[in-house]
Design a protein around this motif. Structure first.
Motif, PDB file in Angstrom:
ATOM      1  N   ASP A   1      45.564 -27.412 -72.838  1.00 53.62           N
ATOM      2  CA  ASP A   1      44.544 -28.288 -73.396  1.00 53.62           C
ATOM      3  C   ASP A   1      44.983 -28.803 -74.767  1.00 53.62           C
ATOM      4  N   GLY A   2      44.825 -30.059 -74.991  1.00 52.07           N
ATOM      5  CA  GLY A   2      45.261 -30.717 -76.219  1.00 52.07           C
ATOM      6  C   GLY A   2      46.499 -31.564 -75.997  1.00 52.07           C
ATOM      7  N   LEU A   3      47.349 -31.140 -75.053  1.00 53.94           N
ATOM      8  CA  LEU A   3      48.577 -31.889 -74.794  1.00 53.94           C
ATOM      9  C   LEU A   3      48.313 -33.182 -74.024  1.00 53.94           C
ATOM     10  N   GLN A   4      47.134 -33.337 -73.452  1.00 51.55           N
ATOM     11  CA  GLN A   4      46.815 -34.599 -72.788  1.00 51.55           C
ATOM     12  C   GLN A   4      46.829 -35.756 -73.783  1.00 51.55           C
ATOM     13  N   HIS A   5      46.487 -35.480 -75.030  1.00 45.19           N
ATOM     14  CA  HIS A   5      46.510 -36.527 -76.057  1.00 45.19           C
ATOM     15  C   HIS A   5      47.949 -36.847 -76.470  1.00 45.19           C
ATOM     16  N   VAL A   6      48.793 -35.831 -76.491  1.00 43.17           N
ATOM     17  CA  VAL A   6      50.216 -36.063 -76.759  1.00 43.17           C
ATOM     18  C   VAL A   6      50.823 -36.887 -75.621  1.00 43.17           C
TER      19      VAL A   6
ATOM     20  N   GLU B   1      49.627 -54.987 -74.202  1.00 45.70           N
ATOM     21  CA  GLU B   1      48.742 -54.729 -73.070  1.00 45.70           C
ATOM     22  C   GLU B   1      49.282 -53.590 -72.208  1.00 45.70           C
ATOM     23  N   THR B   2      50.596 -53.557 -72.033  1.00 45.36           N
ATOM     24  CA  THR B   2      51.211 -52.465 -71.275  1.00 45.36           C
ATOM     25  C   THR B   2      50.972 -51.126 -71.962  1.00 45.36           C
ATOM     26  N   SER B   3      51.035 -51.114 -73.290  1.00 42.70           N
ATOM     27  CA  SER B   3      50.802 -49.861 -74.019  1.00 42.70           C
ATOM     28  C   SER B   3      49.358 -49.400 -73.861  1.00 42.70           C
ATOM     29  N   SER B   4      48.429 -50.337 -73.753  1.00 43.72           N
ATOM     30  CA  SER B   4      47.029 -49.981 -73.541  1.00 43.72           C
ATOM     31  C   SER B   4      46.833 -49.360 -72.159  1.00 43.72           C
ATOM     32  N   VAL B   5      47.408 -49.993 -71.151  1.00 45.64           N
ATOM     33  CA  VAL B   5      47.332 -49.442 -69.799  1.00 45.64           C
ATOM     34  C   VAL B   5      48.042 -48.092 -69.733  1.00 45.64           C
ATOM     35  N   GLY B   6      49.192 -47.987 -70.407  1.00 43.89           N
ATOM     36  CA  GLY B   6      49.929 -46.729 -70.418  1.00 43.89           C
ATOM     37  C   GLY B   6      49.140 -45.592 -71.039  1.00 43.89           C
ATOM     38  N   ARG B   7      48.417 -45.892 -72.107  1.00 44.07           N
ATOM     39  CA  ARG B   7      47.568 -44.865 -72.733  1.00 44.07           C
ATOM     40  C   ARG B   7      46.498 -44.382 -71.754  1.00 44.07           C
ATOM     41  N   SER B   8      45.893 -45.305 -71.016  1.00 40.12           N
ATOM     42  CA  SER B   8      44.891 -44.918 -70.025  1.00 40.12           C
ATOM     43  C   SER B   8      45.495 -44.055 -68.928  1.00 40.12           C
ATOM     44  N   LEU B   9      46.675 -44.433 -68.456  1.00 39.63           N
ATOM     45  CA  LEU B   9      47.350 -43.632 -67.441  1.00 39.63           C
ATOM     46  C   LEU B   9      47.651 -42.235 -67.968  1.00 39.63           C
ATOM     47  N   GLY B  10      48.166 -42.177 -69.201  1.00 33.44           N
ATOM     48  CA  GLY B  10      48.537 -40.887 -69.781  1.00 33.44           C
ATOM     49  C   GLY B  10      47.360 -39.952 -69.954  1.00 33.44           C
ATOM     50  N   ILE B  11      46.241 -40.471 -70.453  1.00 34.37           N
ATOM     51  CA  ILE B  11      45.100 -39.586 -70.696  1.00 34.37           C
ATOM     52  C   ILE B  11      44.464 -39.153 -69.380  1.00 34.37           C
ATOM     53  N   GLN B  12      44.415 -40.030 -68.385  1.00 36.16           N
ATOM     54  CA  GLN B  12      43.816 -39.645 -67.111  1.00 36.16           C
ATOM     55  C   GLN B  12      44.664 -38.606 -66.389  1.00 36.16           C
ATOM     56  N   VAL B  13      45.981 -38.795 -66.382  1.00 33.08           N
ATOM     57  CA  VAL B  13      46.859 -37.792 -65.779  1.00 33.08           C
ATOM     58  C   VAL B  13      46.775 -36.493 -66.564  1.00 33.08           C
ATOM     59  N   GLY B  14      46.812 -36.604 -67.890  1.00 34.97           N
ATOM     60  CA  GLY B  14      46.755 -35.409 -68.730  1.00 34.97           C
ATOM     61  C   GLY B  14      45.487 -34.608 -68.528  1.00 34.97           C
ATOM     62  N   GLU B  15      44.349 -35.284 -68.478  1.00 32.97           N
ATOM     63  CA  GLU B  15      43.074 -34.590 -68.270  1.00 32.97           C
ATOM     64  C   GLU B  15      43.057 -33.881 -66.914  1.00 32.97           C
ATOM     65  N   ALA B  16      43.589 -34.530 -65.890  1.00 31.66           N
ATOM     66  CA  ALA B  16      43.631 -33.910 -64.565  1.00 31.66           C
ATOM     67  C   ALA B  16      44.526 -32.674 -64.563  1.00 31.66           C
ATOM     68  N   LEU B  17      45.659 -32.743 -65.258  1.00 35.20           N
ATOM     69  CA  LEU B  17      46.569 -31.593 -65.307  1.00 35.20           C
ATOM     70  C   LEU B  17      45.972 -30.442 -66.112  1.00 35.20           C
ATOM     71  N   VAL B  18      45.244 -30.763 -67.166  1.00 30.47           N
ATOM     72  CA  VAL B  18      44.549 -29.722 -67.932  1.00 30.47           C
ATOM     73  C   VAL B  18      43.508 -29.036 -67.052  1.00 30.47           C
ATOM     74  N   ALA B  19      42.755 -29.838 -66.315  1.00 35.44           N
ATOM     75  CA  ALA B  19      41.717 -29.279 -65.438  1.00 35.44           C
ATOM     76  C   ALA B  19      42.310 -28.369 -64.368  1.00 35.44           C
ATOM     77  N   ASP B  20      43.530 -28.676 -63.927  1.00 34.06           N
ATOM     78  CA  ASP B  20      44.193 -27.868 -62.903  1.00 34.06           C
ATOM     79  C   ASP B  20      44.971 -26.692 -63.484  1.00 34.06           C
ATOM     80  N   GLY B  21      44.978 -26.583 -64.807  1.00 37.01           N
ATOM     81  CA  GLY B  21      45.710 -25.504 -65.452  1.00 37.01           C
ATOM     82  C   GLY B  21      47.212 -25.712 -65.509  1.00 37.01           C
ATOM     83  N   ARG B  22      47.656 -26.945 -65.303  1.00 34.24           N
ATOM     84  CA  ARG B  22      49.101 -27.218 -65.322  1.00 34.24           C
ATOM     85  C   ARG B  22      49.574 -27.792 -66.654  1.00 34.24           C
ATOM     86  N   LEU B  23      48.641 -28.012 -67.563  1.00 35.18           N
ATOM     87  CA  LEU B  23      48.964 -28.531 -68.890  1.00 35.18           C
ATOM     88  C   LEU B  23      48.035 -27.877 -69.890  1.00 35.18           C
TER      89      LEU B  23
END
Length: 451
Positions: free
Chosen positions: A90-95, A66-88
């Motif tokens: 694109d594509g690395l949000q999945h990594v 369950e923690t890994s499921s929540v962690g995946r959600s946290l990772g993708i949401q943070v990653g998408e936000a960083l991609v949108a801001d140009g700080r990551l």
């Protein structure tokens, strides 16, 4: 710190490893963890409520998944936000999401039987040995004693994945540097934590043993984690930014789901649980459906609370992004999030009513007695091995009972050459047990007839 380094897919003791486009390192990490024996044993290890037969009460494996499921959600949401801001890129949000997911899956792999009370019991047993200064304890250097008298599941977890698994080859599971960094909530040894010259969130406990420091340093250097030194010369590292997401995922799951478990087993009233969960979700816009049971309502609020907590953790990460990337952020995400007061309330409820529940307390006493009995017996075996100059072949040739005991539990004595390595072999064995196997071994060595 830079994301190109922080998401390094190369592997521990395999820096020549090249990532595969159709099977990236984080997926391989996830699979190696999932199919490992230590992960499988988590299905019979306590989360909070020991030795419960109730099908809906969490054990360590379910909690980890369950923690890994929540962690995946946290990772993708943070990653998408960083991609949108140009700080990551694109594509690395999945990594990022996959790395957090894998690190969350493995975060409890070093926990002993009987939960945190098991950690405390192992530490208390060693503290008694060091106070008496007898047996193998007498031969362990003072600077290494904290590894045992403050036994730490996080450090044991790193030892498992970096040394003990996959035929004890160098690098163990050979997880990616990125996953190892995200896993490491406490990137320091016990000596560094004890001699720290500053207060830092990553120094509250320790995450690797002195014998494994070189392995951790390899990962930390590859990831570009800032290295620090105590005034006494002990090195430690700033946390990997994704370690904060792993910690938040763990906090969200154990705070919210432990509450649901407490309601399930009767340690907390269902109405009480619902009221507390509403502090996280906010009051529902409409009253519950008339046909909804209290248990169903609690489950609905639990799901809503997890979603709200995820959003608040993402917001906190982005708000403190610069400090996190500089290695100066010195708190947990949930403690600085918009849900901080609600989580503080959850912690108070847990300490006052869940962790002190009578049945839980009774079984923690049982667990302590079980572990002390096992440690006493197998410590005597290691004392006998020392008398044979650490020659396992001589021990097994000349001492029939010890031969039987080693055979009965398939005890691994490889690499035992002195008191320090013997103590680690002892804790490897005991901490790796499931709750019920520990009871079975206790019964065997005290002469109980198997059922």
């Amino acid at each position: 710190m830079e994301w190109t380094q922080l998401l390094d897919p190369r592997r521990l003791r395999r820096p020549d490893y090249a990532d595969k486009p159709n099977r990236p390192a984080y997926l391989q990490d996830y699979d190696r963890i999932l199919f490992s024996e230590p992960f499988r044993r988590l299905a019979q290890k306590t989360q909070v409520h020991p030795l419960y037969d109730h099908d809906h009460v969490h054990h360590r494996m379910i909690h980890s998944m369950e923690t890994s499921s929540v962690g995946r959600s946290l990772g993708i949401q943070v990653g998408e936000a960083l991609v949108a801001d140009g700080r990551l890129k694109d594509g690395l949000q999945h990594v990022m999401a996959g790395t957090v997911q894998a690190a969350c899956l493995v975060h409890d792999i070093g926990n002993p039987p009987f939960g945190h009370s098991g950690e405390a019991s192992i530490g208390a047993w060693f503290a008694q040995q060091f106070a008496a200064n007898t047996g193998i304890a007498a031969g362990i250097a003072p600077e290494h004693r904290a590894e045992f008298e403050a036994f730490e599941g996080n450090a044991q977890g790193f030892r498992i994945v970096s040394r003990l698994e996959m035929a004890r080859r160098e690098g163990g599971m050979r997880l990616s540097y990125a996953t190892l960094g995200a896993f490491a909530k406490y990137p320091c040894t016990a000596s560094a934590a004890a001699n720290a010259d500053e207060s830092y969130v990553g120094l509250k406990k320790f995450g690797c043993f002195a014998s494994d420091e070189t392995l951790f340093a390899e990962a930390a250097t590859a990831l570009g984690l800032p290295e620090e030194r105590t005034s006494s010369g002990h090195r430690w590292w700033r946390r990997h930014p994704l370690a904060f997401l792993v910690e938040a995922a763990d906090d969200i799951c154990y705070r919210i789901l432990d509450l649901e478990d407490a309601a399930t087993v009767g340690d907390l009233g269902g109405d009480d649980a619902s009221d507390i969960l509403e502090e996280i979700t906010g009051k529902p816009n409409r009253p519950p459906e008339p046909e909804m049971t209290l248990r169903e309502r609690t489950g609905m609020l639990r799901a809503m609370a997890i979603g709200a907590a995820i959003d608040s953790a993402v917001e906190a990460f982005l708000e403190h992004y610069d400090a996190i990337m500089a290695g100066t952020f010195n708190d947990g995400l949930m403690e600085v999030s918009s849900k901080a007061e609600a989580f503080k309330r959850l912690k108070q409820i847990s300490n006052a009513r869940i962790f002190t529940a009578q049945r839980k307390t009774e079984l923690e006493v049982v667990g302590r007695k079980v572990l002390f009995t096992i440690l006493d017996e197998f410590h005597a075996l290691f004392v006998a091995l020392r008398a044979c100059n650490w020659d396992t072949e001589t021990l097994l040739k000349e001492h029939g009972y010890w031969t039987q005991l080693v055979r009965a539990v398939d005890l691994d004595l490889r690499g035992v050459t002195d008191e320090y390595t013997a103590a680690h072999a002892l804790t490897d064995f005991v901490s790796g047990m499931t709750d019920r196997y520990a009871i079975r071994v206790r019964d065997m060595i005290t002469g109980q007839v198997p059922s």
